[in-house]
Design a protein around this motif. Sequence first.
Motif, PDB file in Angstrom:
ATOM      1  N   ASP A 143      26.243  47.347  51.192  1.00  0.00           N
ATOM      2  CA  ASP A 143      26.569  45.918  51.318  1.00  0.00           C
ATOM      3  C   ASP A 143      28.066  45.638  51.249  1.00  0.00           C
ATOM      4  O   ASP A 143      28.476  44.556  50.839  1.00  0.00           O
ATOM      5  N   GLY A 144      28.891  46.591  51.589  1.00  0.00           N
ATOM      6  CA  GLY A 144      30.333  46.351  51.593  1.00  0.00           C
ATOM      7  C   GLY A 144      30.930  46.208  50.213  1.00  0.00           C
ATOM      8  O   GLY A 144      31.964  45.558  50.047  1.00  0.00           O
ATOM      9  N   LEU A 145      30.316  46.846  49.185  1.00  0.00           N
ATOM     10  CA  LEU A 145      30.795  46.674  47.816  1.00  0.00           C
ATOM     11  C   LEU A 145      32.190  47.265  47.634  1.00  0.00           C
ATOM     12  O   LEU A 145      33.029  46.691  46.944  1.00  0.00           O
ATOM     13  N   TYR A 146      32.461  48.422  48.251  1.00  0.00           N
ATOM     14  CA  TYR A 146      33.790  49.012  48.129  1.00  0.00           C
ATOM     15  C   TYR A 146      34.843  48.067  48.698  1.00  0.00           C
ATOM     16  O   TYR A 146      35.895  47.843  48.099  1.00  0.00           O
ATOM     17  N   ALA A 147      34.570  47.524  49.871  1.00  0.00           N
ATOM     18  CA  ALA A 147      35.535  46.616  50.499  1.00  0.00           C
ATOM     19  C   ALA A 147      35.726  45.358  49.659  1.00  0.00           C
ATOM     20  O   ALA A 147      36.831  44.824  49.553  1.00  0.00           O
ATOM     21  N   ALA A 148      34.634  44.880  49.038  1.00  0.00           N
ATOM     22  CA  ALA A 148      34.736  43.686  48.193  1.00  0.00           C
ATOM     23  C   ALA A 148      35.603  43.973  46.976  1.00  0.00           C
ATOM     24  O   ALA A 148      36.448  43.156  46.583  1.00  0.00           O
ATOM     25  N   ARG A 149      35.396  45.129  46.342  1.00  0.00           N
ATOM     26  CA  ARG A 149      36.223  45.492  45.192  1.00  0.00           C
ATOM     27  C   ARG A 149      37.687  45.628  45.610  1.00  0.00           C
ATOM     28  O   ARG A 149      38.598  45.223  44.884  1.00  0.00           O
ATOM     29  N   SER A 150      37.901  46.249  46.779  1.00  0.00           N
ATOM     30  CA  SER A 150      39.268  46.433  47.257  1.00  0.00           C
ATOM     31  C   SER A 150      39.962  45.098  47.479  1.00  0.00           C
ATOM     32  O   SER A 150      41.119  44.913  47.088  1.00  0.00           O
ATOM     33  N   LEU A 151      39.263  44.155  48.107  1.00  0.00           N
ATOM     34  CA  LEU A 151      39.852  42.841  48.360  1.00  0.00           C
ATOM     35  C   LEU A 151      40.186  42.135  47.055  1.00  0.00           C
ATOM     36  O   LEU A 151      41.275  41.568  46.900  1.00  0.00           O
ATOM     37  N   ALA A 152      39.264  42.200  46.082  1.00  0.00           N
ATOM     38  CA  ALA A 152      39.522  41.574  44.783  1.00  0.00           C
ATOM     39  C   ALA A 152      40.681  42.269  44.075  1.00  0.00           C
ATOM     40  O   ALA A 152      41.515  41.619  43.427  1.00  0.00           O
ATOM     41  N   GLY A 153      40.742  43.602  44.203  1.00  0.00           N
ATOM     42  CA  GLY A 153      41.837  44.348  43.589  1.00  0.00           C
ATOM     43  C   GLY A 153      43.179  43.998  44.191  1.00  0.00           C
ATOM     44  O   GLY A 153      44.188  43.901  43.484  1.00  0.00           O
ATOM     45  N   GLN A 154      43.222  43.805  45.511  1.00  0.00           N
ATOM     46  CA  GLN A 154      44.468  43.411  46.165  1.00  0.00           C
ATOM     47  C   GLN A 154      44.946  42.049  45.661  1.00  0.00           C
ATOM     48  O   GLN A 154      46.133  41.848  45.391  1.00  0.00           O
ATOM     49  N   GLN A 155      44.012  41.116  45.528  1.00  0.00           N
ATOM     50  CA  GLN A 155      44.375  39.782  45.055  1.00  0.00           C
ATOM     51  C   GLN A 155      44.864  39.827  43.608  1.00  0.00           C
ATOM     52  O   GLN A 155      45.851  39.174  43.244  1.00  0.00           O
ATOM     53  N   LEU A 156      44.200  40.611  42.768  1.00  0.00           N
ATOM     54  CA  LEU A 156      44.593  40.706  41.365  1.00  0.00           C
ATOM     55  C   LEU A 156      45.957  41.378  41.230  1.00  0.00           C
ATOM     56  O   LEU A 156      46.759  41.004  40.366  1.00  0.00           O
ATOM     57  N   SER A 157      46.231  42.354  42.082  1.00  0.00           N
ATOM     58  CA  SER A 157      47.508  43.065  42.013  1.00  0.00           C
ATOM     59  C   SER A 157      48.693  42.151  42.290  1.00  0.00           C
ATOM     60  O   SER A 157      49.813  42.434  41.856  1.00  0.00           O
ATOM     61  N   SER A 158      48.446  41.078  43.021  1.00  0.00           N
ATOM     62  CA  SER A 158      49.532  40.143  43.328  1.00  0.00           C
ATOM     63  C   SER A 158      49.705  39.068  42.262  1.00  0.00           C
ATOM     64  O   SER A 158      50.586  38.227  42.373  1.00  0.00           O
ATOM     65  N   ASN A 159      48.855  39.091  41.206  1.00  0.00           N
ATOM     66  CA  ASN A 159      48.926  38.104  40.118  1.00  0.00           C
ATOM     67  C   ASN A 159      50.062  38.481  39.177  1.00  0.00           C
ATOM     68  O   ASN A 159      50.012  39.534  38.532  1.00  0.00           O
ATOM     69  N   PRO A 160      51.104  37.656  39.050  1.00  0.00           N
ATOM     70  CA  PRO A 160      52.246  38.021  38.198  1.00  0.00           C
ATOM     71  C   PRO A 160      51.904  38.057  36.714  1.00  0.00           C
ATOM     72  O   PRO A 160      52.667  38.622  35.918  1.00  0.00           O
ATOM     73  N   ASP A 161      50.777  37.477  36.315  1.00  0.00           N
ATOM     74  CA  ASP A 161      50.395  37.449  34.898  1.00  0.00           C
ATOM     75  C   ASP A 161      49.576  38.661  34.485  1.00  0.00           C
ATOM     76  O   ASP A 161      49.118  38.750  33.346  1.00  0.00           O
ATOM     77  N   VAL A 209      37.524  51.301  43.870  1.00  0.00           N
ATOM     78  CA  VAL A 209      36.703  52.099  42.950  1.00  0.00           C
ATOM     79  C   VAL A 209      36.700  51.549  41.532  1.00  0.00           C
ATOM     80  O   VAL A 209      36.186  52.191  40.615  1.00  0.00           O
ATOM     81  N   VAL A 210      37.253  50.362  41.321  1.00  0.00           N
ATOM     82  CA  VAL A 210      37.248  49.731  39.995  1.00  0.00           C
ATOM     83  C   VAL A 210      36.096  48.739  39.921  1.00  0.00           C
ATOM     84  O   VAL A 210      35.918  47.904  40.819  1.00  0.00           O
ATOM     85  N   ASP A 211      35.314  48.815  38.865  1.00  0.00           N
ATOM     86  CA  ASP A 211      34.162  47.946  38.654  1.00  0.00           C
ATOM     87  C   ASP A 211      34.552  46.473  38.838  1.00  0.00           C
ATOM     88  O   ASP A 211      35.589  46.021  38.331  1.00  0.00           O
ATOM     89  N   GLY A 212      33.715  45.763  39.563  1.00  0.00           N
ATOM     90  CA  GLY A 212      33.993  44.354  39.819  1.00  0.00           C
ATOM     91  C   GLY A 212      34.105  43.517  38.559  1.00  0.00           C
ATOM     92  O   GLY A 212      34.840  42.527  38.522  1.00  0.00           O
ATOM     93  N   ARG A 213      33.400  43.903  37.474  1.00  0.00           N
ATOM     94  CA  ARG A 213      33.464  43.138  36.226  1.00  0.00           C
ATOM     95  C   ARG A 213      34.837  43.259  35.575  1.00  0.00           C
ATOM     96  O   ARG A 213      35.315  42.300  34.952  1.00  0.00           O
ATOM     97  N   ILE A 214      35.480  44.399  35.732  1.00  0.00           N
ATOM     98  CA  ILE A 214      36.849  44.545  35.220  1.00  0.00           C
ATOM     99  C   ILE A 214      37.790  43.615  35.973  1.00  0.00           C
ATOM    100  O   ILE A 214      38.617  42.918  35.381  1.00  0.00           O
ATOM    101  N   LEU A 215      37.651  43.590  37.294  1.00  0.00           N
ATOM    102  CA  LEU A 215      38.528  42.760  38.113  1.00  0.00           C
ATOM    103  C   LEU A 215      38.365  41.283  37.797  1.00  0.00           C
ATOM    104  O   LEU A 215      39.348  40.545  37.642  1.00  0.00           O
ATOM    105  N   LEU A 216      37.110  40.839  37.658  1.00  0.00           N
ATOM    106  CA  LEU A 216      36.857  39.420  37.396  1.00  0.00           C
ATOM    107  C   LEU A 216      37.331  39.002  36.015  1.00  0.00           C
ATOM    108  O   LEU A 216      37.936  37.938  35.845  1.00  0.00           O
ATOM    109  N   THR A 217      37.078  39.820  35.006  1.00  0.00           N
ATOM    110  CA  THR A 217      37.471  39.426  33.643  1.00  0.00           C
ATOM    111  C   THR A 217      38.984  39.470  33.465  1.00  0.00           C
ATOM    112  O   THR A 217      39.542  38.655  32.714  1.00  0.00           O
TER     113      THR A 217
END
Length: 674
Positions: free
Chosen positions: A543-561, A576-584
């Motif tokens: 279901d595109g989970l890797y791509a979803a994690r990657s997109l969320a990771g890219q957005q988080l990486s640009s967060n200055p905080d 490859v990072v769990d989506g729950r880590i990215l969201l929290t």
Amino acid sequence: MTSTLDRTSLDAASAAPTLPGAAERSPRAGIRAASVWRERLIDLAWLVPALVVGIVVNVVNLGGSPQRIDDEGTYTAQAWAIGNLGELTHYTYWYDHPPLGWIQIAGYVGLTGGWDRYEVAVIAAREAMIVATAIAAILLWVIVRRIGFARPTASVAAAVFLLSPLAVQFHRQVYLDNIATAWLLAAIFLAMSRHKQLLGYIGAAAAFGVAVLTKETYLLALPLLVWFMWRGADKTTRRYTLSVSAAVLALFGLTYVAFALVKGEVMPGAGRVSLFEGLTFQLASREGSGSLFDPDSLMSRTVGMWWQLDSILIVAALAAAIAALFVARLRAWAITLLALTAFMFRGGYLPVPYVIIMLPLAAIVVAGVGQVAVELLRGRGSRHPIVVRAAGGVLAAGTVAALVAAGPLWATQLRGFLLADLDRPLRDAEQWMADNAASDARMLVDDAMWVDLVERGFVRENVVWYYKADTDSDVQALAPEGWRDYDYVVTTDSMRTFPTEFPTVRQAIDNSVVVATFGEGAQMVEVRYVDSEQSGLEQASDDGLYAARSLAGQQLSSNPDVGIPAEARDLMTSGVVDGRILLTLAQSSSLGQIDVAEITQLNGDPSGVHRQLVISSFAGEDARGDAAGADAALRFYRSLTGALAPLSAERSDAGVVITFSPVEPLDLLPRPAA
């Protein structure tokens, strides 16, 4: 009546020796000089418009269309290596082509500062192609005049050479053939010399030698050059001038052999490349391109691409060449064009840029036959005016039909060259790698990206041209585990359609997952993360989970905080990072600065997904050990319920350690749009 003094003065003046420059100051000499300048100005008036329009069309949107390809990247990287690495190529030089071609590119781009003027290195090399094309167009114009055609005919030939969509496609691309074409035309121009013939013939031989050492296939044009030299040579000195010219040409060829001899690489040997192997590959062992009538063959695809770009010019050039066989001043050009066409069907390898050598010949015969048609229509001085005019009418009708058909096709194709940005997917992929991949990440890439990625700070040895992964022993020594030693594969159309004899690249692609995609169709570029542990990519990418994690990771990486170390940033953007880590992390960053110390895998988790997080600061406060930030982090994570609830949250000297269960809910992250 003239006085005695006046007559004496006139007699003395007439008897005085002629001083240097006196002839030039005479009225008749002045008239001749003015006439010469007038002729030159008229020449420029016809040449400049065609040249300027043609070069402008070739220059506008030079970096947008066509998309960069692997061959362009290779010649660019080789030229870049000369000026920036002090080496002949960016990998081991193996005598596939003489190096003079990219040495010329390196010279031009280095002298003009092209590497600094463009963010994309290939565009700097493309500029060198446009300069070579402009020189070739000027030489073509002059040659058409020397053949005996009118100025308008010469301008038509230059326009065809510069503006045909087939020509624009290949003149814009970094092919050694473009440089060789300029040298070939210079050789022919000098071979048509009538004054100081020995010097002209020596220059012709030298220019032709440079052309061949730029691209070896230009040796096929030798019969045309020899014909002009033999036909034009003064009979009393023919043997001498041709012998000297042949010696000069042979000397150029021997320099290449001498180069290999000095390096001890003439014949094959253990652990080294050789000139013999390079020539054998090019002339004998290289796989053929197949049959034109096999739709899956390389030849069919190559000729099909030429046909799609400008079928009108192809048909017109072949028809004009046949007609030109009956025109004395065009016969040699027509025979050469038809011979080069026939050579394509010999059953060997057909290079994609092979058509470049035929473009000036096509322009000459098309424009020349057009003028002949006009001359025949007039039928002046002919014993059979009706027959002659009928022949002229047929040729003229064919010319008009070609012009009518070419108009819409050329307009559509040229519009694409001027407006389309087909190269954007490659630029976006390069930017993604610069933003998201660690500087020491190892990657397999198309050579079109090689220089750009190295200049962006990636370790040179870690940016691997995919062709070398299975063919260069030095590269293989740096990757003893094969495909498992690579972190990324950035695929282009050439990589997705390459032959199957590159197992390292194929296995890396098969054991990777797409984390970013740019463009579509043949222009599509995919960034793929290699799963070196073979940890179940098929499951993890459902279901595109890797791509979803990657997109969320890219957005988080640009967060200055959110402070993220390079290793963790690489993981986050690779999917490859769990989506729950990215969201929290995203949620907690609203409370203040949060710093990540480490992201790791759980012991025994076969998926390869990283589900453990270590936070060193939380809400702007130290979160290591018993620090206040640790208390705030523990309260935040222990308050989470439902799908976001962690398996555990504990203190440590490195920071708060948050662990999530191996079962990851699939509906946490939105899937990227298809």
